[in-house]
Scaffold this active site. Structure first.
Site, PDB file in Angstrom:
ATOM      1  N   SER A 119      -1.029   1.515   2.810  1.00 31.92           N
ATOM      2  CA  SER A 119      -0.589   2.355   3.494  1.00 31.92           C
ATOM      3  C   SER A 119       0.995   2.239   4.464  1.00 31.92           C
ATOM      4  CB  SER A 119      -1.669   2.892   4.170  1.00 31.92           C
ATOM      5  OG  SER A 119      -1.566   4.059   5.221  1.00 31.92           O
ATOM      6  N   ASP A 125      -4.133  12.385  -1.698  1.00 28.86           N
ATOM      7  CA  ASP A 125      -3.199  11.820  -0.237  1.00 28.86           C
ATOM      8  C   ASP A 125      -2.503  12.751  -0.397  1.00 28.86           C
ATOM      9  OD1 ASP A 125      -2.323   9.655   0.960  1.00 28.86           O
ATOM     10  OD2 ASP A 125      -2.039   8.695  -0.845  1.00 28.86           O
ATOM     11  N   HIS A 158      -6.311   8.628   0.257  1.00 28.73           N
ATOM     12  CA  HIS A 158      -5.975   7.377   0.903  1.00 28.73           C
ATOM     13  C   HIS A 158      -6.928   6.873   1.605  1.00 28.73           C
ATOM     14  CE1 HIS A 158      -2.183   6.047   2.791  1.00 28.73           C
ATOM     15  NE2 HIS A 158      -3.289   5.894   4.001  1.00 28.73           N
TER      16      HIS A 158
END
Length: 408
Positions: A191, A348, A378
């Site tokens: 991320s 996501d 995610h």
């Protein structure tokens, strides 16, 4: 008594309404994901109320609650030596597997955790567990970077922390101290950590005096651009649990020290409209109509404003700074990147960031593996510890570690 019989069903109905979200049929563990998301939303709303009352910054409170909850978990690390150190002023946590007889130098992974540049820590059990398993499975030294967070600091300080810690570790004498093979080092992150890992690798590739360079980079559902918040994955997953689109936009605003009043302008791409001259030269580098496969593009259409607000980019130049948005890097920089692994999840908003980066790297001649998961979401890779133990987490983690084992 009658009031109770009326009140209890009403509360149950309200709770079910709060928890339930329509999810794609392919998402794994849907009810567990709904419960996780409902918990996140409740905690975030509480933190925003505290912020509104001016008692504390909502991200500080949220991070405190995350770390407090995290202390309730216990993760074994009997076979791995875990030490905290400081690399060029940056705190790190080092995971070292035990020596095995006449074994030679070990491979290594520099890992940069996610959390929107504002949350989590290398010391939380979620990342402690991930790095421990990586160290055990790969028989590798794992360096987890504890960069400073929003709101204490904003861009570019997180980037500078990650870069300084990585460059320090790549010094021959430091590698020798940890018995690491200089030719077998990866830089990785998930991320926001994937964002920092990509930016660090780009900068390292430009440093002509660097004696040791990473062999690999491995990016887990990375956030790589703030140019277009209407890519197909942003449109498709705008209300998905864990990271809906408006939350990602707010993370960007916090990271680049902007104002929440700009959120709507960013959501409709007014900051990169056709009349914003500074954005024009970058447009081809994020042309998802040319970079994404049909299965990702589906029937979505580009959102390109004819007129917008150039003042946004003037106020927030980081929106077009490659240190913050690695997907904007030029082809020459991309061509210098190491062999790359990019993990993406169908459910996501950041799916297309990773896919576009993989496509651009491949066009620049870099060997790339795009590992796409149709039923995952995610953040799933860190959710492998009870009570947030998702099958999607184990699935993605195993695939990621397998690629590192085969290539590092």
């Amino acid at each position: 008594m009658r009031a109770a019989w009326v009140l209890l069903p009403a509360l149950a109905a309200l709770s079910a309404y709060y928890v339930y979200l329509p999810l794609p049929g392919a998402v794994s563990d849907p009810w567990k994901l709904m419960l996780l998301d409902a918990t996140f939303r409740a905690v975030q709303q509480t933190c925003h109320l505290i912020h509104y009352l001016r008692l504390s910054h909502h991200l500080i409170v949220l991070n405190y609650l995350i770390c407090t909850f995290d202390k309730l978990k216990s993760v074994s690390s009997e076979d791995i030596k875990i030490t905290d150190a400081v690399f060029d002023g940056v705190e790190v946590r080092v995971f070292e597997p035990p020596a095995k007889g006449d074994e030679g130098l070990k491979r290594s992974v520099v890992y940069i955790h996610g959390g929107g540049w504002a949350l989590a820590s290398a010391r939380t059990s979620l990342y402690n567990n991930l790095c421990r398993i990586m160290a055990e499975s790969l028989n590798a030294v794992v360096v987890s970077v504890e960069y400073r967070l929003v709101p204490e600091v904003c861009f570019p300080e997180q980037y500078h922390d990650a870069l300084r810690a990585t460059k320090h570790f790549l010094q021959p004498d430091v590698l020798a101290e940890y018995s690491v093979d200089p030719s077998r080092i990866a830089v990785s992150g998930d991320s926001a950590g994937g964002n920092l890992a990509a930016a660090v690798c780009q900068q390292l590739s430009k440093d002509e005096d660097l004696p040791v360079r990473p062999k690999l980079q491995a990016l887990i559902y990375p956030v790589l651009q703030a140019f277009d918040f209407n890519t197909p994955s942003y449109q498709q997953n705008m209300n998905m649990p864990v990271l809906p689109r408006y939350v990602m936009v707010n993370y960007w605003i916090d990271y680049i020290n902007g104002n929440y009043e700009l959120a709507h302008e960013l959501l409709v791409n007014n900051h990169t409209a056709l009349n914003v001259g500074r954005a024009l030269s970058f447009r081809a580098r994020l042309d998802w109509t040319a970079l994404l496969p049909p299965s990702f593009k589906k029937s979505y259409q580009p959102v390109v404003q004819a007129t917008g607000s150039a003042a946004i980019v003037e106020r927030l130049p980081a929106l077009l700074d490659v240190r913050a948005v690695p997907l904007l890097a030029d082809d020459a920089t991309l061509a210098r990147q190491p062999r790359t692994y990019v993990l993406t999840c169908e459910n996501d908003v950041l799916r297309d960031d990773g896919a576009m980066y993989a496509a651009r790297l491949e066009r620049a001649g870099v060997p790339v593996t795009l590992d796409h998961f149709h039923d995952c979401f995610h953040g799933c890779m860190i959710f492998t510890v009870w009570p947030t133990d998702f099958s999607a987490g184990v699935q993605t983690r195993n695939s990621y570690i397998k690629w590192l084992d085969e290539n590092l």
